[in-house]
Design a protein around this motif. Structure first.
Motif, PDB file in Angstrom:
ATOM      1  N   VAL A 137       0.195   7.176 -31.912  1.00  0.00           N
ATOM      2  CA  VAL A 137      -1.140   6.695 -32.285  1.00  0.00           C
ATOM      3  C   VAL A 137      -1.970   7.847 -32.868  1.00  0.00           C
ATOM      4  O   VAL A 137      -2.714   7.654 -33.826  1.00  0.00           O
ATOM      5  N   CYS A 138      -1.799   9.041 -32.334  1.00  0.00           N
ATOM      6  CA  CYS A 138      -2.622  10.162 -32.808  1.00  0.00           C
ATOM      7  C   CYS A 138      -2.180  10.685 -34.174  1.00  0.00           C
ATOM      8  O   CYS A 138      -2.967  11.332 -34.867  1.00  0.00           O
ATOM      9  N   HIS A 139      -0.928  10.445 -34.553  1.00  0.00           N
ATOM     10  CA  HIS A 139      -0.447  10.907 -35.865  1.00  0.00           C
ATOM     11  C   HIS A 139      -0.276   9.759 -36.856  1.00  0.00           C
ATOM     12  O   HIS A 139       0.353   9.931 -37.893  1.00  0.00           O
ATOM     13  N   TYR A 140      -0.784   8.580 -36.521  1.00  0.00           N
ATOM     14  CA  TYR A 140      -0.695   7.416 -37.424  1.00  0.00           C
ATOM     15  C   TYR A 140       0.756   7.125 -37.816  1.00  0.00           C
ATOM     16  O   TYR A 140       1.058   6.906 -38.993  1.00  0.00           O
ATOM     17  N   LEU A 141       1.653   7.137 -36.832  1.00  0.00           N
ATOM     18  CA  LEU A 141       3.076   7.006 -37.190  1.00  0.00           C
ATOM     19  C   LEU A 141       3.596   5.567 -37.151  1.00  0.00           C
ATOM     20  O   LEU A 141       4.733   5.318 -37.509  1.00  0.00           O
ATOM     21  N   TRP A 142       2.779   4.621 -36.683  1.00  0.00           N
ATOM     22  CA  TRP A 142       3.285   3.252 -36.619  1.00  0.00           C
ATOM     23  C   TRP A 142       3.064   2.508 -37.929  1.00  0.00           C
ATOM     24  O   TRP A 142       2.071   2.748 -38.619  1.00  0.00           O
ATOM     25  N   GLU A 143       3.971   1.575 -38.200  1.00  0.00           N
ATOM     26  CA  GLU A 143       3.695   0.555 -39.216  1.00  0.00           C
ATOM     27  C   GLU A 143       3.263  -0.657 -38.410  1.00  0.00           C
ATOM     28  O   GLU A 143       4.093  -1.274 -37.738  1.00  0.00           O
ATOM     29  N   PRO A 144       1.998  -1.033 -38.442  1.00  0.00           N
ATOM     30  CA  PRO A 144       1.502  -2.046 -37.503  1.00  0.00           C
ATOM     31  C   PRO A 144       2.157  -3.417 -37.631  1.00  0.00           C
ATOM     32  O   PRO A 144       2.041  -4.237 -36.723  1.00  0.00           O
ATOM     33  N   SER A 145       2.882  -3.690 -38.708  1.00  0.00           N
ATOM     34  CA  SER A 145       3.573  -4.983 -38.774  1.00  0.00           C
ATOM     35  C   SER A 145       4.672  -5.064 -37.710  1.00  0.00           C
ATOM     36  O   SER A 145       5.101  -6.152 -37.334  1.00  0.00           O
ATOM     37  N   ARG A 146       5.157  -3.935 -37.253  1.00  0.00           N
ATOM     38  CA  ARG A 146       6.262  -3.939 -36.282  1.00  0.00           C
ATOM     39  C   ARG A 146       5.934  -3.262 -34.957  1.00  0.00           C
ATOM     40  O   ARG A 146       6.456  -3.641 -33.919  1.00  0.00           O
ATOM     41  N   ALA A 147       5.141  -2.252 -34.996  1.00  0.00           N
ATOM     42  CA  ALA A 147       4.911  -1.464 -33.779  1.00  0.00           C
ATOM     43  C   ALA A 147       3.448  -1.054 -33.719  1.00  0.00           C
ATOM     44  O   ALA A 147       2.818  -0.919 -34.765  1.00  0.00           O
ATOM     45  N   PRO A 148       2.879  -0.912 -32.542  1.00  0.00           N
ATOM     46  CA  PRO A 148       3.542  -0.965 -31.235  1.00  0.00           C
ATOM     47  C   PRO A 148       3.655  -2.393 -30.718  1.00  0.00           C
ATOM     48  O   PRO A 148       3.024  -3.310 -31.250  1.00  0.00           O
ATOM     49  N   SER A 149       4.460  -2.541 -29.690  1.00  0.00           N
ATOM     50  CA  SER A 149       4.575  -3.827 -29.033  1.00  0.00           C
ATOM     51  C   SER A 149       4.633  -3.544 -27.533  1.00  0.00           C
ATOM     52  O   SER A 149       5.495  -2.796 -27.074  1.00  0.00           O
ATOM     53  N   VAL A 150       3.680  -4.119 -26.813  1.00  0.00           N
ATOM     54  CA  VAL A 150       3.564  -3.767 -25.394  1.00  0.00           C
ATOM     55  C   VAL A 150       3.946  -4.948 -24.516  1.00  0.00           C
ATOM     56  O   VAL A 150       3.365  -6.032 -24.632  1.00  0.00           O
ATOM     57  N   ILE A 162      -3.543  18.000 -30.745  1.00  0.00           N
ATOM     58  CA  ILE A 162      -3.044  17.184 -31.863  1.00  0.00           C
ATOM     59  C   ILE A 162      -4.228  16.433 -32.507  1.00  0.00           C
ATOM     60  O   ILE A 162      -5.350  16.517 -32.009  1.00  0.00           O
ATOM     61  N   PRO A 163      -3.999  15.710 -33.599  1.00  0.00           N
ATOM     62  CA  PRO A 163      -5.130  14.975 -34.193  1.00  0.00           C
ATOM     63  C   PRO A 163      -5.649  13.904 -33.240  1.00  0.00           C
ATOM     64  O   PRO A 163      -4.985  13.551 -32.262  1.00  0.00           O
ATOM     65  N   PHE A 164      -6.841  13.399 -33.523  1.00  0.00           N
ATOM     66  CA  PHE A 164      -7.333  12.215 -32.818  1.00  0.00           C
ATOM     67  C   PHE A 164      -7.594  11.155 -33.878  1.00  0.00           C
ATOM     68  O   PHE A 164      -8.181  11.453 -34.912  1.00  0.00           O
ATOM     69  N   PRO A 165      -7.159   9.899 -33.641  1.00  0.00           N
ATOM     70  CA  PRO A 165      -7.257   8.889 -34.702  1.00  0.00           C
ATOM     71  C   PRO A 165      -8.630   8.226 -34.767  1.00  0.00           C
ATOM     72  O   PRO A 165      -9.429   8.343 -33.828  1.00  0.00           O
ATOM     73  N   GLU A 166      -8.854   7.515 -35.844  1.00  0.00           N
ATOM     74  CA  GLU A 166     -10.096   6.737 -35.989  1.00  0.00           C
ATOM     75  C   GLU A 166     -10.026   5.507 -35.078  1.00  0.00           C
ATOM     76  O   GLU A 166      -8.932   5.079 -34.691  1.00  0.00           O
ATOM     77  N   PRO A 167     -11.192   4.904 -34.766  1.00  0.00           N
ATOM     78  CA  PRO A 167     -11.213   3.806 -33.783  1.00  0.00           C
ATOM     79  C   PRO A 167     -10.294   2.625 -34.139  1.00  0.00           C
ATOM     80  O   PRO A 167      -9.637   2.082 -33.257  1.00  0.00           O
ATOM     81  N   ASP A 168     -10.220   2.236 -35.425  1.00  0.00           N
ATOM     82  CA  ASP A 168      -9.385   1.073 -35.760  1.00  0.00           C
ATOM     83  C   ASP A 168      -7.921   1.318 -35.398  1.00  0.00           C
ATOM     84  O   ASP A 168      -7.213   0.434 -34.928  1.00  0.00           O
ATOM     85  N   TYR A 169      -7.459   2.534 -35.643  1.00  0.00           N
ATOM     86  CA  TYR A 169      -6.053   2.821 -35.345  1.00  0.00           C
ATOM     87  C   TYR A 169      -5.852   3.004 -33.837  1.00  0.00           C
ATOM     88  O   TYR A 169      -4.854   2.537 -33.273  1.00  0.00           O
ATOM     89  N   MET A 170      -6.828   3.626 -33.182  1.00  0.00           N
ATOM     90  CA  MET A 170      -6.768   3.802 -31.726  1.00  0.00           C
ATOM     91  C   MET A 170      -6.627   2.434 -31.048  1.00  0.00           C
ATOM     92  O   MET A 170      -5.988   2.300 -29.998  1.00  0.00           O
ATOM     93  N   SER A 171      -7.220   1.418 -31.671  1.00  0.00           N
ATOM     94  CA  SER A 171      -7.211   0.083 -31.070  1.00  0.00           C
ATOM     95  C   SER A 171      -5.847  -0.597 -31.150  1.00  0.00           C
ATOM     96  O   SER A 171      -5.705  -1.735 -30.697  1.00  0.00           O
ATOM     97  N   LEU A 172      -4.861   0.068 -31.707  1.00  0.00           N
ATOM     98  CA  LEU A 172      -3.497  -0.473 -31.632  1.00  0.00           C
ATOM     99  C   LEU A 172      -2.953  -0.368 -30.208  1.00  0.00           C
ATOM    100  O   LEU A 172      -1.991  -1.044 -29.853  1.00  0.00           O
ATOM    101  N   LEU A 173      -3.553   0.483 -29.404  1.00  0.00           N
ATOM    102  CA  LEU A 173      -3.153   0.544 -27.985  1.00  0.00           C
ATOM    103  C   LEU A 173      -3.804  -0.625 -27.241  1.00  0.00           C
ATOM    104  O   LEU A 173      -4.874  -1.091 -27.639  1.00  0.00           O
ATOM    105  N   PRO A 174      -3.217  -1.087 -26.135  1.00  0.00           N
ATOM    106  CA  PRO A 174      -3.882  -2.120 -25.333  1.00  0.00           C
ATOM    107  C   PRO A 174      -5.278  -1.645 -24.901  1.00  0.00           C
ATOM    108  O   PRO A 174      -5.466  -0.462 -24.608  1.00  0.00           O
ATOM    109  N   ASP A 175      -6.226  -2.577 -24.828  1.00  0.00           N
ATOM    110  CA  ASP A 175      -7.614  -2.208 -24.526  1.00  0.00           C
ATOM    111  C   ASP A 175      -7.731  -1.428 -23.211  1.00  0.00           C
ATOM    112  O   ASP A 175      -8.483  -0.462 -23.114  1.00  0.00           O
TER     113      ASP A 175
END
Ligand code: GDG
Length: 472
Positions: A100-113, A174-187
């Protein structure tokens, strides 16, 4: 005796292994955090809490009956059960938080919790608690406790609950992501992470950019009040910017070691009088190795006159081989390198050599020799290679540098900046480094060396300790 200063990080400064004749051999721990913090901590009267990462580490911990004292460090190694450690480290820290901190996901597939990930989160909480407990037990009244990085995001709050007297800092390497990308994690995770971090009196980042993203996250996702400090739940955490650099004297001493001389001779035999394009990285998705090879391939395609006259060396330290995405990525890098060699090699010319091994003396030797150093991470908190290379280079080498590396903020006036996603642009920058007239090379290299040597790690640590609130 309780320590007057404590640091905690997942990886410690030393790693132990049993030699065939039964001794415990010690070598330097891998990665940038250890490079930076190791320099800052050597010889201080401080406790360093870290996880035992191997059987050798565990043996060293038991043999010492507490903290291991070697090479100017006092290290308390936590023996964490393997399955718990795997879930904390490989699943949560490296597959969720690093991604999440390096913007490494392609959100169409990951993450999946799902349930497995939630179980892993419980282990992340558990290990953070273990670290917080060890720091609480080993640290003196009102002492600074300097927690490191995304492995320990929950520990500041846990530590504050048991030891409110401690002055707690968390440094985010390490970097810290912007809020929209951070929100890919569960709330719930995001909430726990941000409030966990805010348990610290001081939250430090490498650059303004990552600090700004954190402040936006706590504002938008926690509803906290934030500017240069964050107010949340009746407490205040200061936000600070502490770019970490290198220790030029220590680097020079390490580079003068006979092992480095030997490596230099080996490299020289391989290189001959060709120009050297170098990269030094962990085997790491965020370092953008594949696009770097693609850029070199384009250069060879465009410039047949350079065939046989340049060579690319990629020195890669093995990293995170337990994470499937990493195994796949490294296989792709190796296949890419093979393809380039099959396309362009001749009987007496190897266009690209990839070496995957832990060999710090070889990296130091290569730093002295390169013509172009390629540092093109997708995103990177700082990137110490971008500072070490120019500090040790003797060849007026150029630095091709991603504008998404924290190091860009300091080195931009002398480096050749690239958008790391633009393979053609990266290729053009390598070409520019190769073709640069001698006078411009020299002028840029002198400036680079000066900029790269600034900000030694000891000052980095001191500034954070100074910015902690005074003892109550
Ligand atoms: C994280 C952040 C931030 C090279 N070969 C070997 C070896 N190295 C050393 C290098 C350098 C270090 O590893 C790599 O440091 P980086 O900073 O480039 O990258 P990360 O490991 O991702 O570090 C980064 C850093 O923390 C510090 O805050 O700059 O942004 O991602 O020092 O010389 N080390 C060993 N064997 C080798 O073969 N042991």
């Amino acid at each position: 005796m309780p320590s007057a200063l404590a640091v905690a990080s997942n990886r410690g400064p030393l790693s132990f292994s049993r030699t065939p004749d039964g001794d415990l051999a010690v070598r330097r721990g891998a990665g940038g955090l250890v490079s930076a913090l190791g320099s800052a901590m050597r010889g201080r009267d401080a406790l360093w809490v870290a996880a035992a990462l191997s059987d050798g580490d565990r043996e060293a911990a038991y043999a010492s009956g507490g903290a291991v004292e070697r090479e100017g460090f006092r290290v308390c190694l936590l023996d964490i059960e393997q399955a718990t450690y795997d879930r904390y480290y490989n699943e949560i820290a490296n597959r969720f938080l690093w991604f999440v901190c390096h913007y490494l996901w392609e959100p169409s597939r990951a993450p999946s919790v799902g349930p497995a990930e939630r179980e892993a989160w419980a282990s992340y909480q558990d290990v953070n608690r273990r670290f917080a407990r060890a720091v609480a037990e080993g640290t003196g009244e009102a002492a600074p406790a300097m927690l490191q990085d995304y492995h320990l995001a929950l520990a500041p709050r846990m530590l504050r609950e048991s030891r409110p007297d401690l002055r707690i800092a968390l440094f985010w390497h390490i970097p810290f992501p912007e809020p929209d990308y951070m929100s890919l994690l569960p709330d719930a995770w995001t909430h726990e992470l941000l409030t966990g971090m805010l348990g610290a009196d001081l939250v430090g980042f490498q650059t303004r950019r990552w600090a700004r993203n954190f402040v936006e996250c706590v504002r938008e996702l926690l509803g906290a009040k934030a500017a240069r400090a964050v107010q949340h739940e009746g407490r205040q955490s200061r936000i600070g910017i502490y770019p970490v650099g290198v220790d030029p004297e220590h680097l020079a001493t390490s580079a003068a070691d006979p092992a480095v001389k030997k490596e230099k001779a080996i490299l020289r035999r391989w290189l001959g009088d060709r120009r050297l394009v170098l990269r030094v990285d962990r085997t790491e998705l965020s370092k953008n190795i594949l696009r770097g090879f693609g850029a070199y391939e384009l250069l060879l395609e465009r410039r047949p006159d350079l065939h046989g006259k340049i060579a690319h060396l990629a020195l890669l330290t093995p990293s995170r081989r337990d994470v499937p995405e990493y195994r796949e990525y490294i296989a792709e890098c190796e296949a890419g390198a093979k393809r380039i060699n099959e396309r362009f090699a001749s009987v007496d010319w190897e266009p690209l050599r990839v070496e995957i091994e832990d060999n710090f003396p070889r990296a130091l030797a290569a730093y002295g020799m390169y013509d172009v150093l390629v540092v093109n991470p997708v995103f990177d908190g700082m990137n110490l290679v971008a500072r070490e290379g120019p500090t040790l280079n003797r060849n007026n080498g150029s630095l091709v540098l991603s504008r998404n590396a924290g190091a860009w903020e300091d080195l931009r006036s002398a480096a050749l900046g690239v958008n790391p996603f633009d393979v053609e642009g990266t290729s053009a920058a390598i070409e520019r480094g190769i073709d640069m007239p001698a006078e411009e090379r020299r002028e840029r290299a002198v400036r680079l060396r000066r900029l790269a040597r600034g900000k030694p790690p000891s000052r980095w640590l001191e500034r954070q300790i100074k910015d902690l609130p005074p003892p109550a």
